[in-house]
Design a protein around this motif. Structure first.
Motif, PDB file in Angstrom:
ATOM      1  N   LEU A 158       2.844   9.113  -3.932  1.00 51.01           N
ATOM      2  CA  LEU A 158       2.635   8.320  -2.663  1.00 51.01           C
ATOM      3  C   LEU A 158       3.821   8.721  -1.663  1.00 51.01           C
ATOM      4  N   SER A 159       5.192   8.736  -2.098  1.00 52.98           N
ATOM      5  CA  SER A 159       6.054   9.051  -1.459  1.00 52.98           C
ATOM      6  C   SER A 159       5.819  10.218  -0.432  1.00 52.98           C
ATOM      7  N   LEU A 205       3.004  11.843  -0.080  1.00 47.24           N
ATOM      8  CA  LEU A 205       1.773  11.513   0.904  1.00 47.24           C
ATOM      9  C   LEU A 205       2.288  10.870   2.259  1.00 47.24           C
ATOM     10  N   VAL A 206       2.925  10.030   1.900  1.00 47.80           N
ATOM     11  CA  VAL A 206       3.442   9.426   3.026  1.00 47.80           C
ATOM     12  C   VAL A 206       4.221  10.381   3.980  1.00 47.80           C
ATOM     13  N   ASN A 233      -7.639   8.017  -2.770  1.00 50.70           N
ATOM     14  CA  ASN A 233      -6.394   7.682  -2.760  1.00 50.70           C
ATOM     15  C   ASN A 233      -5.660   8.116  -1.344  1.00 50.70           C
ATOM     16  N   GLU A 260      -6.984   6.159   1.529  1.00 51.86           N
ATOM     17  CA  GLU A 260      -6.245   4.881   1.527  1.00 51.86           C
ATOM     18  C   GLU A 260      -4.580   5.159   1.954  1.00 51.86           C
ATOM     19  N   THR A 261      -4.141   6.119   1.759  1.00 53.81           N
ATOM     20  CA  THR A 261      -2.806   6.239   2.099  1.00 53.81           C
ATOM     21  C   THR A 261      -2.600   6.628   3.597  1.00 53.81           C
ATOM     22  N   ARG A 262      -3.690   7.370   4.090  1.00 56.61           N
ATOM     23  CA  ARG A 262      -3.768   7.392   5.360  1.00 56.61           C
ATOM     24  C   ARG A 262      -3.888   6.192   6.316  1.00 56.61           C
ATOM     25  N   ASP A 290      -3.016   3.032   5.274  1.00 51.12           N
ATOM     26  CA  ASP A 290      -2.103   2.171   5.009  1.00 51.12           C
ATOM     27  C   ASP A 290      -0.841   2.541   5.287  1.00 51.12           C
ATOM     28  N   HIS A 291      -0.737   3.942   5.325  1.00 52.15           N
ATOM     29  CA  HIS A 291       0.930   4.317   5.431  1.00 52.15           C
ATOM     30  C   HIS A 291       1.196   5.570   6.329  1.00 52.15           C
ATOM     31  N   ASN A 292       0.167   6.076   6.517  1.00 50.71           N
ATOM     32  CA  ASN A 292       0.502   7.809   7.255  1.00 50.71           C
ATOM     33  C   ASN A 292      -0.734   8.107   7.985  1.00 50.71           C
TER      34      ASN A 292
END
Length: 256
Positions: free
Chosen positions: A141-142, A144-145, A170, A173-175, A177-179
């Motif tokens: 996750l780090s 991907l962020v 996944n 979702e990372t896009r 929520d975070h990036n």
């Protein structure tokens, strides 16, 4: 600075091989290139630094450990980066004990620390390749962020095809929520056997689902294992070999 994460939740699909060989081509073409190894298996670190890779410190574990406590003058990210034997190619090596820190990093919400480090390195490198563990974990996750582009290695297996949809969810979702800069750059079909019916059928199914399968496919070849054994990327180990030229073609496809 291009920030590219090489990610698949399934092991054995060639993440490290793809990350290192693309990075080596990038460096050979004059791009200031950095590899960050987040996988406790340390395959990328071994590939680039040779048999003594475990003795190269400080490493990525030291980088993350530093974030857990307040320091008046913390070391900058360049402190944890080492030059490889190849011009223009550097590495922040992994550590087999990365897993020991994971719960502490999660509890203290350190998910943006790698992104912050790359922000500070933006003037020092043209491209970064991040190799990840085969799991959707804190470290993945780090990565991907911290990245703009996600490259997905894929071997032509039915289980891998089913797992691919969970992986894409996944990333999405990372896009969200975070990036919001994160994009799936493409799916790299690895260890492809063009004469076999199963790989052709599975690739066809991915295309039917409008998934971003890259045109360049990487063949199965013993030359890759030989390159691993010699701890030398293909562009230096066997520059004229068919497998090496496939990686060059893949690099050029991504560049365009």
């Amino acid at each position: 600075m291009i920030r590219r994460v090489v990610f698949n939740q399934k092991g054995g699909v060639g993440k490290s091989s793809i990350a290192i060989n693309l990075a080596a081509i990038s460096a050979a073409r004059g791009k200031r290139t950095l590899v960050i190894d987040l996988d406790p298996q340390c395959n990328s670190s071994h590939y680039l630094l040779g048999e003594d890779y475990q003795e190269v410190t400080p490493d990525i574990r030291d980088f993350f450990e530093q974030t857990l406590t307040f320091q008046l003058k913390p070391e900058g990210p360049q402190y944890f980066i080492h030059q490889t034997p190849y011009e223009n190619l550097s590495v922040m090596p992994a550590n087999a004990e990365l897993g020991d820190l994971q719960s502490k990093l999660e509890s203290k919400h350190k998910i943006y620390k790698l992104r912050d480090a790359l922000d500070k390195l933006a003037d020092d490198y043209d491209v970064v390749y991040i190799d990840t563990p085969p799991a959707f974990s804190f470290y993945t996750l780090s990565a991907l962020v911290a990245s703009d582009r996600c490259l997905i290695p894929f071997d032509c297996d039915e289980f891998a095809r089913q797992a691919l949809y969970s992986l894409l969810a996944n990333v999405h979702e990372t896009r969200e929520d975070h990036n919001d800069k994160l994009e799936v750059e493409g799916i790299v079909v690895n260890q492809f056997q063009p004469r076999a019916s199963l790989p052709k059928r599975i690739v066809g199914e991915l295309l039917d689902d409008d998934l971003p399968v890259l045109e360049t496919k990487i063949s199965a070849s013993v030359k890759m294992r030989e390159s691993h054994d010699d701890t030398c990327p293909l562009i230096h180990f066997a520059p004229k070999h068919k497998l090496t030229q496939e990686f060059v073609t893949l690099f050029e496809e991504l560049a365009h």
